[in-house]
Design a protein around this motif. Structure first.
Motif, PDB file in Angstrom:
ATOM      1  N   ALA A  65       0.816  -1.216   0.000  1.00 52.10           N
ATOM      2  CA  ALA A  65       0.000   0.000   0.000  1.00 52.10           C
ATOM      3  C   ALA A  65       0.847   1.262   0.000  1.00 52.10           C
ATOM      4  CB  ALA A  65      -0.936  -0.002   1.203  1.00 52.10           C
ATOM      5  N   HIS A  66       2.141   1.139   0.343  1.00 53.44           N
ATOM      6  CA  HIS A  66       3.012   2.309   0.434  1.00 53.44           C
ATOM      7  C   HIS A  66       4.103   2.299  -0.632  1.00 53.44           C
ATOM      8  CE1 HIS A  66       1.153   2.150   4.449  1.00 53.44           C
ATOM      9  NE2 HIS A  66       1.315   3.458   4.455  1.00 53.44           N
ATOM     10  N   THR A  67       4.000   1.382  -1.607  1.00 51.94           N
ATOM     11  CA  THR A  67       4.950   1.310  -2.708  1.00 51.94           C
ATOM     12  C   THR A  67       4.165   1.179  -4.014  1.00 51.94           C
ATOM     13  OG1 THR A  67       5.149  -1.085  -2.338  1.00 51.94           O
ATOM     14  CG2 THR A  67       6.855   0.330  -1.361  1.00 51.94           C
ATOM     15  N   SER A  68       4.885   1.259  -5.136  1.00 43.28           N
ATOM     16  CA  SER A  68       4.182   1.281  -6.423  1.00 43.28           C
ATOM     17  C   SER A  68       4.612   0.207  -7.404  1.00 43.28           C
ATOM     18  CB  SER A  68       4.377   2.655  -7.093  1.00 43.28           C
ATOM     19  OG  SER A  68       3.885   3.693  -6.273  1.00 43.28           O
ATOM     20  N   THR A  69       5.908  -0.089  -7.454  1.00 40.26           N
ATOM     21  CA  THR A  69       6.401  -0.958  -8.518  1.00 40.26           C
ATOM     22  C   THR A  69       7.213  -2.147  -8.047  1.00 40.26           C
ATOM     23  OG1 THR A  69       8.366   0.449  -8.781  1.00 40.26           O
ATOM     24  CG2 THR A  69       6.461   0.938 -10.178  1.00 40.26           C
ATOM     25  N   ILE A  70       7.882  -2.064  -6.920  1.00 38.48           N
ATOM     26  CA  ILE A  70       8.760  -3.146  -6.494  1.00 38.48           C
ATOM     27  C   ILE A  70       7.944  -4.407  -6.232  1.00 38.48           C
ATOM     28  CG2 ILE A  70       8.706  -2.594  -4.015  1.00 38.48           C
ATOM     29  CD1 ILE A  70      11.755  -3.289  -4.032  1.00 38.48           C
ATOM     30  N   LYS A  71       8.496  -5.551  -6.630  1.00 36.43           N
ATOM     31  CA  LYS A  71       7.825  -6.822  -6.393  1.00 36.43           C
ATOM     32  C   LYS A  71       7.951  -7.211  -4.921  1.00 36.43           C
ATOM     33  CE  LYS A  71       8.632  -8.446 -11.111  1.00 36.43           C
ATOM     34  NZ  LYS A  71       9.323  -9.441 -11.960  1.00 36.43           N
ATOM     35  N   LEU A  72       6.908  -7.834  -4.410  1.00 39.25           N
ATOM     36  CA  LEU A  72       6.861  -8.225  -3.005  1.00 39.25           C
ATOM     37  C   LEU A  72       6.442  -9.682  -2.900  1.00 39.25           C
ATOM     38  CD1 LEU A  72       4.898  -5.091  -1.738  1.00 39.25           C
ATOM     39  CD2 LEU A  72       7.370  -5.461  -1.524  1.00 39.25           C
ATOM     40  N   GLY A  73       7.037 -10.392  -1.958  1.00 32.46           N
ATOM     41  CA  GLY A  73       6.675 -11.798  -1.847  1.00 32.46           C
ATOM     42  C   GLY A  73       7.092 -12.407  -0.535  1.00 32.46           C
ATOM     43  N   ALA A  74       6.765 -13.675  -0.413  1.00 33.72           N
ATOM     44  CA  ALA A  74       7.133 -14.448   0.771  1.00 33.72           C
ATOM     45  C   ALA A  74       8.362 -15.275   0.444  1.00 33.72           C
ATOM     46  CB  ALA A  74       5.991 -15.363   1.196  1.00 33.72           C
ATOM     47  N   GLY A  75       9.314 -15.212   1.324  1.00 32.79           N
ATOM     48  CA  GLY A  75      10.535 -15.989   1.114  1.00 32.79           C
ATOM     49  C   GLY A  75      10.938 -16.742   2.373  1.00 32.79           C
ATOM     50  N   GLY A 100       0.693  -8.204 -10.704  1.00 30.06           N
ATOM     51  CA  GLY A 100       2.011  -8.344 -11.286  1.00 30.06           C
ATOM     52  C   GLY A 100       3.167  -8.108 -10.340  1.00 30.06           C
ATOM     53  N   ARG A 101       2.873  -7.870  -9.059  1.00 37.92           N
ATOM     54  CA  ARG A 101       3.936  -7.550  -8.103  1.00 37.92           C
ATOM     55  C   ARG A 101       4.148  -8.642  -7.056  1.00 37.92           C
ATOM     56  NH1 ARG A 101       2.713  -2.097  -5.269  1.00 37.92           N
ATOM     57  NH2 ARG A 101       4.774  -2.545  -4.423  1.00 37.92           N
ATOM     58  N   ILE A 102       3.320  -9.655  -7.033  1.00 34.97           N
ATOM     59  CA  ILE A 102       3.322 -10.614  -5.919  1.00 34.97           C
ATOM     60  C   ILE A 102       3.981 -11.925  -6.326  1.00 34.97           C
ATOM     61  CG2 ILE A 102       1.879 -11.870  -4.279  1.00 34.97           C
ATOM     62  CD1 ILE A 102       1.955  -8.811  -3.905  1.00 34.97           C
ATOM     63  N   GLY A 103       4.811 -12.466  -5.447  1.00 37.13           N
ATOM     64  CA  GLY A 103       5.415 -13.774  -5.630  1.00 37.13           C
ATOM     65  C   GLY A 103       5.277 -14.586  -4.362  1.00 37.13           C
ATOM     66  N   LEU A 104       5.312 -15.905  -4.498  1.00 40.62           N
ATOM     67  CA  LEU A 104       5.086 -16.783  -3.351  1.00 40.62           C
ATOM     68  C   LEU A 104       6.160 -17.859  -3.288  1.00 40.62           C
ATOM     69  CD1 LEU A 104       3.506 -17.935  -0.988  1.00 40.62           C
ATOM     70  CD2 LEU A 104       1.833 -18.856  -2.606  1.00 40.62           C
ATOM     71  N   GLY A 105       7.129 -17.661  -2.399  1.00 36.35           N
ATOM     72  CA  GLY A 105       8.133 -18.667  -2.129  1.00 36.35           C
ATOM     73  C   GLY A 105       7.610 -19.649  -1.096  1.00 36.35           C
ATOM     74  N   LEU A 106       7.881 -20.933  -1.305  1.00 35.83           N
ATOM     75  CA  LEU A 106       7.327 -21.989  -0.447  1.00 35.83           C
ATOM     76  C   LEU A 106       8.440 -22.823   0.163  1.00 35.83           C
ATOM     77  CD1 LEU A 106       4.572 -23.149  -2.939  1.00 35.83           C
ATOM     78  CD2 LEU A 106       4.216 -21.730  -0.900  1.00 35.83           C
ATOM     79  N   GLY A 107       8.368 -23.006   1.475  1.00 34.99           N
ATOM     80  CA  GLY A 107       9.302 -23.861   2.179  1.00 34.99           C
ATOM     81  C   GLY A 107       8.571 -24.950   2.932  1.00 34.99           C
ATOM     82  N   ARG A 108       9.288 -26.012   3.255  1.00 35.08           N
ATOM     83  CA  ARG A 108       8.639 -27.125   3.975  1.00 35.08           C
ATOM     84  C   ARG A 108       9.081 -27.213   5.428  1.00 35.08           C
ATOM     85  NH1 ARG A 108      11.211 -32.943   3.536  1.00 35.08           N
ATOM     86  NH2 ARG A 108      13.415 -32.429   3.289  1.00 35.08           N
ATOM     87  N   ALA A 109      10.026 -26.366   5.869  1.00 32.18           N
ATOM     88  CA  ALA A 109      10.399 -26.345   7.290  1.00 32.18           C
ATOM     89  C   ALA A 109       9.315 -25.611   8.074  1.00 32.18           C
ATOM     90  CB  ALA A 109      11.745 -25.658   7.458  1.00 32.18           C
TER      91      ALA A 109
END
Length: 332
Positions: A65-75, A100-109
């Protein structure tokens, strides 16, 4: 130059509330966006008093909500802690908010200790279902649910990009089998970096979204205006890491910490930080260039290791100039 991205641990310093950390995360993301960093990831950790990123989706929504272009995700999101449908709904909602800005990294720990796993109401055996859970999650996000009559709303058809996280050969093999990008956690688990990347590339099965393998390798950076300052900053970071990990949350004196630094446990913590670039812009650039050439990484995920927010921002500026990011200031 390959893209540079950042890990934000949402650190909580002495005397602070998590809200202070969240305000810093917004500031960090805004400056990273200006400088030209590719993305910022937030990792799911639980029961860690100094890390406030236990709910990556909530933090991503706030920063977005406070940014415009940088991609954001879970890592990353530790998928065994959750039902895949819930994660599909959360990250589907984020994609609808910030297309177009969201990514989802997945871990099993689990991202925590066994007692906290029990508090999360999850079985330690949940990790055994990780491959099936990833496939179920893919189905929800693609709009081809594997469970008849169940759709992720929001989420269905959003095609949120997935990344498999790992620090062993298991994640490398799964990412290769599924034709997904692979991110190796070499910033804290360096032992199997080379072998895991080799296995991933050798066994990679192209997918429609990713016809070629894509490797993200994580590396620590402590950058400062002078070499002495950088090494002093890293020494502080190392002491803080030993205090939090080797002391296992106990309050200890500086004298006790000095003893821990030279102990086996203290040395183990230092070994975790094997891949760390320390120094001025030239030194950091040289280290990262060598690291990238050795691993063949398509993207570097940077864990900034500085003792304060101000030092971290300065390190981020120095690194952007060294790597010639599009928003960096001209080299002096």
């Amino acid at each position: 130059m390959i893209p540079l991205s950042l890990i934000d641990f949402a650190l909580v310093y002495d005397g602070e509330r998590p809200r202070d950390s969240f305000a810093r995360s917004v500031h960090l993301a805004q400056r990273a966006e200006q400088l030209g960093y590719e993305r910022i990831w937030y990792a799911e950790h639980h029961n860690m008093p100094r890390i406030a990123s236990s709910s990556p989706a909530v933090l991503i929504a706030h920063v977005g909500a406070h940014t415009s272009t940088i991609k954001l995700g879970a890592g990353g999101v530790m998928l065994p802690n959750h039902a895949p449908l819930v994660i599909a709904e959360q990250f589907g909602a984020l994609e609808e908010m910030y297309p177009g800005r969201i990514g989802l990294g997945l871990g099993r720990a689990p991202g925590t200790d066994q007692r906290t796993v029990q508090a999360l109401r999850r079985s330690p055996r949940s990790a055994e279902r990780f491959p099936e859970d990833v496939a179920e999650l893919q189905g929800y996000l693609s709009g081809a649910s594997r469970i008849p009559g169940v759709q992720a709303v929001p989420g269905s058809g959003t095609e949120v990009p997935l990344y498999i996280l790992g620090s062993s050969l298991f994640g490398a093999q799964l990412a290769a089998q599924l034709g997904l990008p692979y991110a190796f956690a070499s910033h804290f688990a360096p032992q199997h970096l080379d072998e895991a990347i080799a296995v991933y590339r050798e066994r990679y099965q192209p997918s429609p979204q990713h016809p070629e393998p894509y490797v993200i390798a994580a590396v620590n950076v402590t950058a400062a205006d002078t070499t002495d300052r950088a090494h002093e900053d890293f020494a502080q970071v190392r002491r803080s890491r030993v205090r939090s990990l080797a002391a296992r949350g106990r309050e200890i004196s500086d004298e006790q910490l000095d003893e821990l630094m030279g102990s086996y446990a203290g040395q183990q913590v230092s070994t975790m930080m094997r891949y760390t670039a320390i120094g001025t812009a030239d030194k950091v650039h040289s280290y990262l260039t060598d690291f990238q050439e050795r691993t063949g990484a398509n993207e570097l995920m940077i864990s900034l290791q500085s003792p304060s927010h101000e030092a971290m921002l300065n390190a981020m500026e120095i690194l952007s100039t060294a790597w010639q990011l599009p928003g960096a200031a001209p080299a002096r």
